[in-house]
Design a protein around this motif. Structure first.
Motif, PDB file in Angstrom:
ATOM      1  N   HIS A   1       0.848  -1.194   0.000  1.00  0.00           N
ATOM      2  CA  HIS A   1       0.000   0.000   0.000  1.00  0.00           C
ATOM      3  C   HIS A   1       0.880   1.240   0.000  1.00  0.00           C
ATOM      4  O   HIS A   1       1.909   1.272   0.674  1.00  0.00           O
ATOM      5  CB  HIS A   1      -0.898   0.048   1.247  1.00  0.00           C
ATOM      6  CG  HIS A   1      -2.041  -0.910   1.181  1.00  0.00           C
ATOM      7  ND1 HIS A   1      -1.923  -2.223   1.570  1.00  0.00           N
ATOM      8  CD2 HIS A   1      -3.321  -0.742   0.757  1.00  0.00           C
ATOM      9  CE1 HIS A   1      -3.103  -2.831   1.386  1.00  0.00           C
ATOM     10  NE2 HIS A   1      -3.958  -1.956   0.900  1.00  0.00           N
ATOM     11  N   GLU A   2       0.432   2.224  -0.743  1.00  0.00           N
ATOM     12  CA  GLU A   2       1.093   3.521  -0.692  1.00  0.00           C
ATOM     13  C   GLU A   2       0.201   4.489   0.057  1.00  0.00           C
ATOM     14  O   GLU A   2      -1.022   4.372   0.025  1.00  0.00           O
ATOM     15  CB  GLU A   2       1.297   4.086  -2.110  1.00  0.00           C
ATOM     16  CG  GLU A   2       2.357   3.382  -2.919  1.00  0.00           C
ATOM     17  CD  GLU A   2       2.297   3.731  -4.405  1.00  0.00           C
ATOM     18  OE1 GLU A   2       3.180   3.273  -5.134  1.00  0.00           O
ATOM     19  OE2 GLU A   2       1.352   4.428  -4.842  1.00  0.00           O
ATOM     20  N   PHE A   3       0.836   5.475   0.691  1.00  0.00           N
ATOM     21  CA  PHE A   3       0.105   6.566   1.324  1.00  0.00           C
ATOM     22  C   PHE A   3       0.343   7.808   0.493  1.00  0.00           C
ATOM     23  O   PHE A   3       1.492   8.180   0.261  1.00  0.00           O
ATOM     24  CB  PHE A   3       0.558   6.738   2.769  1.00  0.00           C
ATOM     25  CG  PHE A   3       0.066   5.616   3.649  1.00  0.00           C
ATOM     26  CD1 PHE A   3       0.676   4.373   3.609  1.00  0.00           C
ATOM     27  CD2 PHE A   3      -1.042   5.795   4.477  1.00  0.00           C
ATOM     28  CE1 PHE A   3       0.201   3.319   4.381  1.00  0.00           C
ATOM     29  CE2 PHE A   3      -1.524   4.757   5.261  1.00  0.00           C
ATOM     30  CZ  PHE A   3      -0.898   3.521   5.206  1.00  0.00           C
TER      31      PHE A   3
ATOM     32  N   ILE B   1       0.754  12.541  -3.956  1.00  0.00           N
ATOM     33  CA  ILE B   1       2.196  12.516  -3.721  1.00  0.00           C
ATOM     34  C   ILE B   1       2.475  11.318  -2.828  1.00  0.00           C
ATOM     35  O   ILE B   1       1.941  11.235  -1.721  1.00  0.00           O
ATOM     36  CB  ILE B   1       2.651  13.795  -2.995  1.00  0.00           C
ATOM     37  CG1 ILE B   1       2.330  15.036  -3.835  1.00  0.00           C
ATOM     38  CG2 ILE B   1       4.130  13.729  -2.648  1.00  0.00           C
ATOM     39  CD1 ILE B   1       2.449  16.348  -3.053  1.00  0.00           C
ATOM     40  N   GLU B   2       3.294  10.395  -3.292  1.00  0.00           N
ATOM     41  CA  GLU B   2       3.587   9.205  -2.497  1.00  0.00           C
ATOM     42  C   GLU B   2       4.501   9.572  -1.335  1.00  0.00           C
ATOM     43  O   GLU B   2       5.672   9.848  -1.531  1.00  0.00           O
ATOM     44  CB  GLU B   2       4.251   8.137  -3.386  1.00  0.00           C
ATOM     45  CG  GLU B   2       4.557   6.860  -2.624  1.00  0.00           C
ATOM     46  CD  GLU B   2       5.453   5.894  -3.402  1.00  0.00           C
ATOM     47  OE1 GLU B   2       5.368   5.827  -4.640  1.00  0.00           O
ATOM     48  OE2 GLU B   2       6.254   5.216  -2.731  1.00  0.00           O
ATOM     49  N   VAL B   3       3.942   9.558  -0.131  1.00  0.00           N
ATOM     50  CA  VAL B   3       4.764   9.901   1.040  1.00  0.00           C
ATOM     51  C   VAL B   3       5.141   8.669   1.852  1.00  0.00           C
ATOM     52  O   VAL B   3       6.052   8.719   2.679  1.00  0.00           O
ATOM     53  CB  VAL B   3       4.066  10.937   1.958  1.00  0.00           C
ATOM     54  CG1 VAL B   3       4.072  12.308   1.313  1.00  0.00           C
ATOM     55  CG2 VAL B   3       2.658  10.502   2.305  1.00  0.00           C
ATOM     56  N   GLY B   4       4.433   7.564   1.630  1.00  0.00           N
ATOM     57  CA  GLY B   4       4.768   6.357   2.373  1.00  0.00           C
ATOM     58  C   GLY B   4       4.445   5.134   1.545  1.00  0.00           C
ATOM     59  O   GLY B   4       3.615   5.190   0.623  1.00  0.00           O
ATOM     60  N   HIS B   5       5.120   4.032   1.860  1.00  0.00           N
ATOM     61  CA  HIS B   5       4.887   2.808   1.091  1.00  0.00           C
ATOM     62  C   HIS B   5       5.203   1.622   1.987  1.00  0.00           C
ATOM     63  O   HIS B   5       6.292   1.553   2.563  1.00  0.00           O
ATOM     64  CB  HIS B   5       5.800   2.816  -0.150  1.00  0.00           C
ATOM     65  CG  HIS B   5       5.347   1.873  -1.223  1.00  0.00           C
ATOM     66  ND1 HIS B   5       5.810   1.946  -2.522  1.00  0.00           N
ATOM     67  CD2 HIS B   5       4.478   0.850  -1.191  1.00  0.00           C
ATOM     68  CE1 HIS B   5       5.232   0.995  -3.249  1.00  0.00           C
ATOM     69  NE2 HIS B   5       4.420   0.317  -2.457  1.00  0.00           N
ATOM     70  N   ILE B   6       4.253   0.727   2.148  1.00  0.00           N
ATOM     71  CA  ILE B   6       4.492  -0.456   2.978  1.00  0.00           C
ATOM     72  C   ILE B   6       4.341  -1.718   2.129  1.00  0.00           C
ATOM     73  O   ILE B   6       3.529  -1.766   1.209  1.00  0.00           O
ATOM     74  CB  ILE B   6       3.548  -0.488   4.202  1.00  0.00           C
ATOM     75  CG1 ILE B   6       2.069  -0.482   3.782  1.00  0.00           C
ATOM     76  CG2 ILE B   6       3.827   0.715   5.110  1.00  0.00           C
ATOM     77  CD1 ILE B   6       1.105  -0.609   4.964  1.00  0.00           C
ATOM     78  N   PHE B   7       5.161  -2.702   2.435  1.00  0.00           N
ATOM     79  CA  PHE B   7       5.234  -3.906   1.604  1.00  0.00           C
ATOM     80  C   PHE B   7       5.198  -5.171   2.446  1.00  0.00           C
ATOM     81  O   PHE B   7       5.842  -5.230   3.489  1.00  0.00           O
ATOM     82  CB  PHE B   7       6.575  -4.002   0.859  1.00  0.00           C
ATOM     83  CG  PHE B   7       6.941  -2.831  -0.002  1.00  0.00           C
ATOM     84  CD1 PHE B   7       7.415  -1.654   0.542  1.00  0.00           C
ATOM     85  CD2 PHE B   7       6.850  -2.936  -1.385  1.00  0.00           C
ATOM     86  CE1 PHE B   7       7.787  -0.585  -0.256  1.00  0.00           C
ATOM     87  CE2 PHE B   7       7.223  -1.875  -2.203  1.00  0.00           C
ATOM     88  CZ  PHE B   7       7.693  -0.693  -1.635  1.00  0.00           C
ATOM     89  N   GLN B   8       4.522  -6.195   1.952  1.00  0.00           N
ATOM     90  CA  GLN B   8       4.722  -7.539   2.475  1.00  0.00           C
ATOM     91  C   GLN B   8       5.730  -8.200   1.545  1.00  0.00           C
ATOM     92  O   GLN B   8       5.416  -8.504   0.400  1.00  0.00           O
ATOM     93  CB  GLN B   8       3.409  -8.315   2.475  1.00  0.00           C
ATOM     94  CG  GLN B   8       2.408  -7.763   3.477  1.00  0.00           C
ATOM     95  CD  GLN B   8       1.119  -8.575   3.553  1.00  0.00           C
ATOM     96  OE1 GLN B   8       1.077  -9.734   3.120  1.00  0.00           O
ATOM     97  NE2 GLN B   8       0.079  -7.973   4.084  1.00  0.00           N
TER      98      GLN B   8
HETATM   99 MG    MG Z   1       7.072   3.325  -3.515  1.00  0.00          MG
END
Ligand code: MG
Ligand code: ATP
Ligand code: MG
Ligand code: MG
Length: 564
Positions: free
Chosen positions: A208-210, A406-413
């Motif tokens: 997910h991106e924030f 604007i992509e300020v955060g990105h979380i990954f599994q």
């Molecule tokens: Mg990213």
């Protein structure tokens, strides 16, 4: 702080090379200065904002039980060779050698380093799950650094990495991080959305991106009007309606392009404005490089900015569809223009792709099962909005609308991508070695500062949300050099307010009030107090709120309670 002793350099003129408002205002207000392309110095005023963002992030990370570490910015190539990313990452990775000719890179991200640490440090399943974070400088040799700290080459990131025995545990931490991120952006005071996203160069399955919503955002995000569905348009258009990854049977169109053209020419050839250039997949085959334009059905696969190709050594050869079919032997499931599983399309820069060889040169890394066909559908000249705004939501509920973010955060599994490659195991209850499952979680700390300005400004300048303002209060004495009473009251209030916990900027520069007011507005101090002889005659001082310009008169002897 007293402005007479503070490095506060404001300008009225808009710097010529600053395209977006946050960049303009950060320069004009004296928050940052450019050293070279994508490299910025944070001036005292800017650093105060950056540190505020940092401390909100740190507090929320600590609250989740994540442990702070600090890893080196410089990383040995060996680790990157172990995961294969030394070859895959492309020219965004700044590589160099030390005096002994040993290869290193300046870390664009830290999966390798943390996983190496954990494989040495964690022995038992009892120590898991665990989550480690740092707030640290990254370097990415962005092909087109721009917008100031928004897309810099050196920038500050909070990155966290979690380690688990199984997927269920990863999902728990992932959820926790999702919530922590939401709290962080709420506390900062931003309007944002979390959206499903592509996993890019970092890898893994779910992400997910924030996004901070702003017209200047480089990403387009799609929302359903009838459900919680929200995704980066990259993903929304790349996924079939079920929300799963497209099947390898998906029809792609491949278009033959003239020989030896630059990407700009390719975009011209396809009659697409460079700013709306479709993804050009640059593939290096055994016969040399070629460029394919991938389209899904009659849809644009993706939105990609056209990029120059300074890194391409040899002139490009463009392949025919037959060559592509031959080269892109279908045998691996996850790689292809539809799956978006790979570094291939990580940062939308075609130059990036030259180093990620996904043709016949690298075994097991091929396009899969795409049915390439020769016909080019209607030239895509439409704005992406028009293409996707009409689409039904992939979850079948409602229709999509598009906003810029604007992509300020990105979380990954991440799953086992790095732990497998770096053989990171622990012993379980039965004494058996099991490979760890991982997640990773990034926030662009310095980008958040610029994003906050994009959302909070007016014609006079920045309007900082209180939690990240460099100072909460501007204290402005009028004609202090002439009036002892004004000067003394200002000094007194300055000490009093500071002692009460306010962060105060006392403007004692002996400038015209209009100049001071303009500066305080420009640098975005949320609250302003004006001390004048006239006010003091009535025992009052004047208060003004930056956000709505609302003024009021406060009794001097009631000042502190009135401000609280
Ligand atoms: Mg990213
Ligand atoms: P982008 O799509 O903007 O290039 P990314 O997807 O490559 O970002 P990630 O690898 O997800 O970035 O890194 C985590 C976060 O770091 C991003 O969400 C973003 O906020 C920030 N970030 C990435 N690149 C930059 C940059 N060049 N300048 C400032 N911040 C950045
Ligand atoms: Mg991105
Ligand atoms: Mg990027």
């Amino acid at each position: 702080m007293r402005t007479s002793q503070y490095l506060l350099t404001t300008t009225r003129e808009t710097p010529a090379d600053a395209e977006i408002i946050s960049h303009q205002l950060m320069l004009r207000g004296g928050f940052i200065r450019r050293l070279a392309a994508g490299l910025y110095t944070w001036l005292p005023l800017g650093l105060r904002v950056l540190r505020k963002v940092e401390s909100i992030i740190r507090e929320e990370m600590e609250r989740t039980g994540a442990q702070e570490v600090l890893m080196p910015a410089v990383q040995p190539a060996e680790l990157w060779q172990e995961t294969g990313r030394w070859e895959q990452y492309g020219p965004e990775l700044l590589r160099f050698t030390d005096r002994h000719q040993r290869p290193f890179c300046f870390g664009p991200t830290h999966e390798e380093v943390i996983t190496d640490l954990i494989r040495r440090e964690i022995r038992s399943y009892k120590q898991l799950p665990a989550n480690f974070y740092q707030i640290q400088v990254k370097f990415r040799d962005e092909i087109r650094p721009r917008f100031g700290v928004m897309r810099a080459r050196e920038f500050l990131m909070k990155d966290a990495y979690s380690f688990h025995l199984d997927q269920t545990s990863l999902e728990q931490t992932y959820r926790q991080m999702y919530e922590a991120y939401s709290r962080i952006f709420e506390r900062i005071g931003l309007t944002f959305r979390a959206v499903q996203a592509d996993t890019g160069a970092i890898g893994g399955q779910t992400s997910h991106e924030f996004h901070v919503l702003a017209a200047s955002g480089e990403d387009a995000i799609a929302f359903s009007d009838k459900s919680p569905y929200a995704a980066n348009v990259e993903l929304a258009t790349a996924l079939p309606p079920t929300g799963e990854r497209a099947s390898p049977k998906e029809t792609l169109s491949l278009v033959e392009t003239p020989k030896q053209r630059t990407i700009e020419e390719v975009s011209q050839f396809f009659n697409i404005p460079p700013s709306r250039c479709v993804k050009t997949l640059l593939v290096e085959g055994s016969e040399g490089g070629f460029v394919a334009l991938a389209l899904r059905g009659d849809h644009e696969l993706n939105e990609v900015k056209a990029q120059k190709l300074p890194q391409v050594a040899s002139p490009l050869q463009f392949a025919t569809p037959e060559q592509v079919r031959e080269t892109c032997n279908a045998d691996v499931g996850s790689i292809g223009p539809i799956g978006l599983d790979i570094p291939l399309i990580a940062d939308h820069s075609a130059a990036h792709l030259t180093d990620f060889v996904c043709g016949a040169n690298q075994k097991g890394k091929h396009f899969t099962g795409a049915n390439w066909k020769r016909d080019l559908p209607e030239p895509i000249t439409a704005d992406i909005r028009k293409v996707v705004d009409k689409d039904p939501s992939p979850d079948g509920k409602g229709f999509l609308s598009i906003a810029r973010g604007i992509e300020v955060g990105h979380i990954f599994q991440l799953g086992e991508k790095y732990s497998q490659a770096l053989n990171t195991t622990v012993l379980d209850e039965t004494g058996q070695a099991i490979i760890l499952t991982m997640g990773c979680y990034g926030i662009g700390v310095s980008r958040v500062v610029a994003a906050a300005i994009e959302q909070n400004h007016d014609e006079h300048g920045i309007i900082w949300p209180d939690p990240i303002a460099p100072f909460q209060l501007a204290l402005v004495p009028i004609n202090a050099h002439k009036s002892v009473r004004v000067r003394e009251t200002a000094d007194q209030l300055y000490s009093q307010l500071q002692a009460t916990g306010f962060e105060v900027l006392l403007d004692d520069r002996q400038l015209r009030p209009g100049v001071i007011f303009a500066d305080m507005d420009l640098i975005g101090i949320p609250h302003r107090l004006v001390i004048s002889d006239r006010g003091l005659d009535a025992g009052t001082i004047e208060y003004k709120r930056r956000r709505d310009g609302k003024t009021s008169t406060i009794q001097l002897d009631n000042l502190i309670p009135a401000l609280k």
